[in-house]
Design a protein around this motif. Structure first.
Motif, PDB file in Angstrom:
ATOM      1  N   HIS A 360     -45.687 -37.219 -37.716  1.00  0.00           N
ATOM      2  CA  HIS A 360     -44.905 -37.113 -38.954  1.00  0.00           C
ATOM      3  C   HIS A 360     -45.860 -37.075 -40.149  1.00  0.00           C
ATOM      4  O   HIS A 360     -46.819 -37.855 -40.211  1.00  0.00           O
ATOM      5  CB  HIS A 360     -43.953 -38.306 -39.084  1.00  0.00           C
ATOM      6  CG  HIS A 360     -42.885 -38.082 -40.110  1.00  0.00           C
ATOM      7  ND1 HIS A 360     -43.138 -38.095 -41.476  1.00  0.00           N
ATOM      8  CD2 HIS A 360     -41.551 -37.825 -39.981  1.00  0.00           C
ATOM      9  CE1 HIS A 360     -42.014 -37.863 -42.130  1.00  0.00           C
ATOM     10  NE2 HIS A 360     -41.031 -37.682 -41.245  1.00  0.00           N
ATOM     11  N   PRO A 361     -45.648 -36.176 -41.112  1.00  0.00           N
ATOM     12  CA  PRO A 361     -46.578 -36.045 -42.244  1.00  0.00           C
ATOM     13  C   PRO A 361     -46.732 -37.308 -43.095  1.00  0.00           C
ATOM     14  O   PRO A 361     -47.709 -37.447 -43.825  1.00  0.00           O
ATOM     15  CB  PRO A 361     -45.991 -34.896 -43.073  1.00  0.00           C
ATOM     16  CG  PRO A 361     -44.687 -34.522 -42.465  1.00  0.00           C
ATOM     17  CD  PRO A 361     -44.594 -35.149 -41.113  1.00  0.00           C
ATOM     18  N   ALA A 362     -45.779 -38.244 -42.999  1.00  0.00           N
ATOM     19  CA  ALA A 362     -45.871 -39.460 -43.822  1.00  0.00           C
ATOM     20  C   ALA A 362     -46.875 -40.467 -43.279  1.00  0.00           C
ATOM     21  O   ALA A 362     -47.314 -41.370 -43.994  1.00  0.00           O
ATOM     22  CB  ALA A 362     -44.492 -40.123 -43.931  1.00  0.00           C
ATOM     23  N   VAL A 363     -47.259 -40.335 -41.991  1.00  0.00           N
ATOM     24  CA  VAL A 363     -48.140 -41.333 -41.367  1.00  0.00           C
ATOM     25  C   VAL A 363     -49.602 -41.042 -41.710  1.00  0.00           C
ATOM     26  O   VAL A 363     -50.109 -39.949 -41.467  1.00  0.00           O
ATOM     27  CB  VAL A 363     -47.924 -41.381 -39.840  1.00  0.00           C
ATOM     28  CG1 VAL A 363     -48.952 -42.287 -39.164  1.00  0.00           C
ATOM     29  CG2 VAL A 363     -46.514 -41.879 -39.530  1.00  0.00           C
ATOM     30  N   GLY A 364     -50.265 -42.075 -42.279  1.00  0.00           N
ATOM     31  CA  GLY A 364     -51.649 -41.897 -42.722  1.00  0.00           C
ATOM     32  C   GLY A 364     -52.677 -42.652 -41.910  1.00  0.00           C
ATOM     33  O   GLY A 364     -53.873 -42.381 -42.000  1.00  0.00           O
ATOM     34  N   ALA A 365     -52.248 -43.629 -41.096  1.00  0.00           N
ATOM     35  CA  ALA A 365     -53.172 -44.403 -40.264  1.00  0.00           C
ATOM     36  C   ALA A 365     -52.397 -45.113 -39.173  1.00  0.00           C
ATOM     37  O   ALA A 365     -51.193 -45.348 -39.302  1.00  0.00           O
ATOM     38  CB  ALA A 365     -53.945 -45.415 -41.107  1.00  0.00           C
ATOM     39  N   PHE A 366     -53.096 -45.479 -38.110  1.00  0.00           N
ATOM     40  CA  PHE A 366     -52.469 -46.051 -36.919  1.00  0.00           C
ATOM     41  C   PHE A 366     -53.239 -47.294 -36.493  1.00  0.00           C
ATOM     42  O   PHE A 366     -54.408 -47.214 -36.131  1.00  0.00           O
ATOM     43  CB  PHE A 366     -52.497 -44.988 -35.815  1.00  0.00           C
ATOM     44  CG  PHE A 366     -51.900 -45.390 -34.486  1.00  0.00           C
ATOM     45  CD1 PHE A 366     -50.905 -46.353 -34.394  1.00  0.00           C
ATOM     46  CD2 PHE A 366     -52.314 -44.758 -33.318  1.00  0.00           C
ATOM     47  CE1 PHE A 366     -50.348 -46.697 -33.171  1.00  0.00           C
ATOM     48  CE2 PHE A 366     -51.763 -45.090 -32.089  1.00  0.00           C
ATOM     49  CZ  PHE A 366     -50.784 -46.065 -32.012  1.00  0.00           C
ATOM     50  N   ILE A 432     -55.760 -46.117 -46.556  1.00  0.00           N
ATOM     51  CA  ILE A 432     -54.790 -45.340 -47.333  1.00  0.00           C
ATOM     52  C   ILE A 432     -55.325 -44.954 -48.715  1.00  0.00           C
ATOM     53  O   ILE A 432     -55.055 -43.858 -49.209  1.00  0.00           O
ATOM     54  CB  ILE A 432     -53.461 -46.119 -47.469  1.00  0.00           C
ATOM     55  CG1 ILE A 432     -52.858 -46.407 -46.076  1.00  0.00           C
ATOM     56  CG2 ILE A 432     -52.454 -45.353 -48.326  1.00  0.00           C
ATOM     57  CD1 ILE A 432     -52.475 -45.183 -45.272  1.00  0.00           C
ATOM     58  N   GLU A 433     -56.115 -45.837 -49.335  1.00  0.00           N
ATOM     59  CA  GLU A 433     -56.489 -45.632 -50.740  1.00  0.00           C
ATOM     60  C   GLU A 433     -57.922 -45.144 -50.979  1.00  0.00           C
ATOM     61  O   GLU A 433     -58.181 -44.464 -51.969  1.00  0.00           O
ATOM     62  CB  GLU A 433     -56.361 -46.964 -51.513  1.00  0.00           C
ATOM     63  CG  GLU A 433     -54.960 -47.480 -51.661  1.00  0.00           C
ATOM     64  CD  GLU A 433     -54.938 -48.801 -52.431  1.00  0.00           C
ATOM     65  OE1 GLU A 433     -53.892 -49.094 -53.028  1.00  0.00           O
ATOM     66  OE2 GLU A 433     -55.952 -49.527 -52.451  1.00  0.00           O
ATOM     67  N   SER A 434     -58.871 -45.508 -50.088  1.00  0.00           N
ATOM     68  CA  SER A 434     -60.286 -45.350 -50.446  1.00  0.00           C
ATOM     69  C   SER A 434     -60.871 -43.987 -50.064  1.00  0.00           C
ATOM     70  O   SER A 434     -60.319 -43.245 -49.254  1.00  0.00           O
ATOM     71  CB  SER A 434     -61.119 -46.440 -49.778  1.00  0.00           C
ATOM     72  OG  SER A 434     -61.294 -46.144 -48.402  1.00  0.00           O
ATOM     73  N   GLU A 435     -62.035 -43.724 -50.621  1.00  0.00           N
ATOM     74  CA  GLU A 435     -62.778 -42.502 -50.307  1.00  0.00           C
ATOM     75  C   GLU A 435     -63.221 -42.522 -48.840  1.00  0.00           C
ATOM     76  O   GLU A 435     -63.192 -41.496 -48.158  1.00  0.00           O
ATOM     77  CB  GLU A 435     -64.011 -42.388 -51.237  1.00  0.00           C
ATOM     78  CG  GLU A 435     -64.779 -41.083 -51.089  1.00  0.00           C
ATOM     79  CD  GLU A 435     -63.909 -39.844 -51.311  1.00  0.00           C
ATOM     80  OE1 GLU A 435     -64.090 -38.874 -50.540  1.00  0.00           O
ATOM     81  OE2 GLU A 435     -63.053 -39.837 -52.221  1.00  0.00           O
ATOM     82  N   GLU A 436     -63.644 -43.716 -48.368  1.00  0.00           N
ATOM     83  CA  GLU A 436     -64.047 -43.842 -46.962  1.00  0.00           C
ATOM     84  C   GLU A 436     -62.883 -43.478 -46.040  1.00  0.00           C
ATOM     85  O   GLU A 436     -63.051 -42.781 -45.037  1.00  0.00           O
ATOM     86  CB  GLU A 436     -64.521 -45.273 -46.668  1.00  0.00           C
ATOM     87  CG  GLU A 436     -65.058 -45.445 -45.260  1.00  0.00           C
ATOM     88  CD  GLU A 436     -65.477 -46.873 -44.937  1.00  0.00           C
ATOM     89  OE1 GLU A 436     -65.640 -47.185 -43.743  1.00  0.00           O
ATOM     90  OE2 GLU A 436     -65.636 -47.692 -45.878  1.00  0.00           O
ATOM     91  N   ARG A 438     -60.443 -41.475 -46.756  1.00  0.00           N
ATOM     92  CA  ARG A 438     -60.238 -40.013 -46.833  1.00  0.00           C
ATOM     93  C   ARG A 438     -61.239 -39.273 -45.939  1.00  0.00           C
ATOM     94  O   ARG A 438     -60.898 -38.279 -45.297  1.00  0.00           O
ATOM     95  CB  ARG A 438     -60.348 -39.535 -48.280  1.00  0.00           C
ATOM     96  CG  ARG A 438     -59.033 -39.653 -49.055  1.00  0.00           C
ATOM     97  CD  ARG A 438     -59.118 -39.004 -50.426  1.00  0.00           C
ATOM     98  NE  ARG A 438     -59.859 -39.836 -51.373  1.00  0.00           N
ATOM     99  CZ  ARG A 438     -59.330 -40.861 -52.046  1.00  0.00           C
ATOM    100  NH1 ARG A 438     -58.061 -41.182 -51.876  1.00  0.00           N
ATOM    101  NH2 ARG A 438     -60.060 -41.564 -52.887  1.00  0.00           N
ATOM    102  N   GLU A 439     -62.481 -39.776 -45.884  1.00  0.00           N
ATOM    103  CA  GLU A 439     -63.512 -39.150 -45.038  1.00  0.00           C
ATOM    104  C   GLU A 439     -63.150 -39.281 -43.560  1.00  0.00           C
ATOM    105  O   GLU A 439     -63.317 -38.337 -42.787  1.00  0.00           O
ATOM    106  CB  GLU A 439     -64.879 -39.807 -45.298  1.00  0.00           C
ATOM    107  CG  GLU A 439     -65.563 -39.345 -46.580  1.00  0.00           C
ATOM    108  CD  GLU A 439     -65.820 -37.836 -46.591  1.00  0.00           C
ATOM    109  OE1 GLU A 439     -66.326 -37.307 -45.580  1.00  0.00           O
ATOM    110  OE2 GLU A 439     -65.476 -37.180 -47.600  1.00  0.00           O
TER     111      GLU A 439
END
Length: 477
Positions: A360-366, A432-436, A438-439
């Motif tokens: 699902h596109p809403a999920v950012g981490a597991f 969810i928030e940091s640059e790390e 995102r990498e």
């Protein structure tokens, strides 16, 4: 005339599930497939049987055959470890297994593919002169370590447990803390459970080849290590075929008509904003730990979808056999938590469609226990992981995911059995928030593309499977 492949998984959804995905690959290549099952002697609330029945119902092209039952051991009164009892129980099925395999005309019999815990079936296959292969449902890194381990402990006067976190060197993987090996393998090499498990891993490489649920570009070093003559000096290991990742597909539009409530909830959340927390079918945390997670999630301010199960009682291996009541959120979670976080998160009591959630596109981490099925589902969905291993080979997987593959971070404290609220808050924010974060997400998306490419026509996993079919044909000559 179609040839028949017989797949023989150990009991439990974690083994039958991947074997079912393998069955679909055989079907696509024009084979008849029979899945051979043993009636589970363990009745647990995880309802393995009902899930396996639903797998059978939704895969009508696969013939599911249950061997005639034999009296099961009494797990409740035996002083033996349940794993040893289970292996002894499965060994007693060899006569019935031989009878069933003999009923298939030899010219129609393609191969027998056994689960990593069904090594007792190798003797039957050799007796009947049937090609027999291992399906290793975990990754190549774990396979490489477990293949090298019996030689490492041979002749030791004490178990590896005394080494604590001392790094051990194995071909093909990063230095592995001794404490991260499968717990039972840390005991004295002559202790029955340790000795038996070492024997199982040794026998896994006595088949004609090993099919591994991974893809080569993700674990190339471990795969090369398994092929290296120095992996087990003096022993020629069988061919290894990386044919994965074999995982459930996302539900089709037709199936989405009966969507789970959590998917409706996710629809209303921003893209890549939700942390999904789930520890698999056997992942049980203490009441104290559940409360600590709740505090961390609330303080993080991030959205979450959390599967909470009734806590573990003790460290007794038999706890997995217990009937588990439905969790009582009023007891297990901090007072007022659900009210305060009703706009922030959703807490569920049991099963949800994990593959659909991860995609699902809403999920950012597991947040995951790092079981290999969940790991591959996350990789295939391109979702970064927060590793919270609990048992089995999960700590090894954590090392590969964080150090080797770079698509995960670890939750500090997992190795002492308790992760603090501050750690939950910090890692959720990081992802969810940091640059790390995102990498790591970027690397996860790249790995997802590699996984997809491996499964395409001409991709490494497709080529490996065709090579396997060719090798079976050459065995018959």
């Amino acid at each position: 005339m179609k040839q028949t492949v017989v797949l023989f998984p150990a009991g439990g959804v974690g083994h039958v599930g991947p074997m079912t995905q393998l069955a679909k690959v055989f079907l696509e290549h024009g084979f008849d497939v029979t899945m051979l099952l043993i009636e589970s002697p363990i009745k647990s609330t995880d309802s393995n049987e009902s899930i396996i029945q639903s797998m059978a119902a939704s895969n009508p092209d696969i013939s599911f055959h249950v061997l005639p039952p034999i009296p099961p051991p009494d797990f409740a009164i035996s002083t033996k470890h349940p794993f040893l009892l289970m292996l002894e129980f499965m060994l007693q099925y060899n006569e019935k297994l031989e009878s069933f395999l003999s009923s298939i005309p030899r010219e129609r019999f393609h191969s027998l593919v056994i689960d990593m815990f069904c090594v007792h079936a190798i003797d039957v296959a050799f007796k009947l002169d049937i090609p027999v292969y291992t399906f290793f449902a975990s990754g190549a890194g774990v396979l490489s370590v477990l293949t090298q381990l019996p030689n490492m402990v041979a002749g030791r006067q004490s178990g590896l447990k005394e080494l604590g976190d001392t790094p051990l060197d194995f071909l093909g993987v990063p230095p592995m803390p001794a404490s991260h090996l499968i717990r039972e393998l840390l005991e004295h090499p002559e202790e029955e459970l340790c000795k038996t498990m070492m024997g199982v891993w040794r026998r896994n490489t006595e088949t004609h080849g090993v099919l591994v649920n991974t893809f080569e570009s993700m674990e190339s070093r471990a795969v090369q290590a398994f092929r290296d003559p120095m992996c087990v000096p003096g022993q020629v290991l069988p061919e290894i075929y990386c044919i994965g990742p074999l995982v459930n597909k996302v539900s089709t539009n037709q199936e989405k008509a009966e969507r789970h409530e959590c998917l409706e909830w996710l629809d209303a959340q921003p893209e890549r904003s939700v942390v999904f927390l789930c520890w698999g079918s056997k992942g049980l945390l203490s009441e104290e730990q559940l409360k600590e997670i709740a505090v961390g999630l609330e303080k993080s301010g991030q959205r979450f979808l959390w599967v909470v199960r009734t806590p573990a009682g003790t460290d007794d291996p038999k706890r997995y056999l217990e009937q588990r009541p439905e969790p009582d959120f009023n007891v297990l979670l901090p007072e007022g938590f659900l009210d305060r976080t009703k706009d922030q998160g959703l807490v569920l009591k049991s099963w949800l469609p994990q593959v659909d959630v991860l995609n699902h596109p809403a999920v950012g981490a597991f947040v995951t226990h790092c079981g290999w099925n969940s790991t591959l589902e996350s990789i295939k969905a391109g979702v970064p992981m927060m590793c919270w291993p609990l048992g089995a080979e999960q700590k090894m997987n954590k090392v590969f995911l964080t150090t080797n593959i770079g698509v995960a971070v670890e939750m500090a404290g997992y190795n002492t059995g308790f992760v603090k609220a501050e750690e939950v808050e910090a890692k959720v924010r990081l992802m969810i928030e940091s640059e790390e974060g995102r990498e790591i997400r970027k690397r996860s998306v790249e790995l997802k593309k590699e996984a997809e490419k491996a499964l395409e026509d001409g991709g490494s996993s497709q080529v490996a499977f065709l090579q396997f079919l060719d090798d079976v044909k050459n065995l018959a000559k």
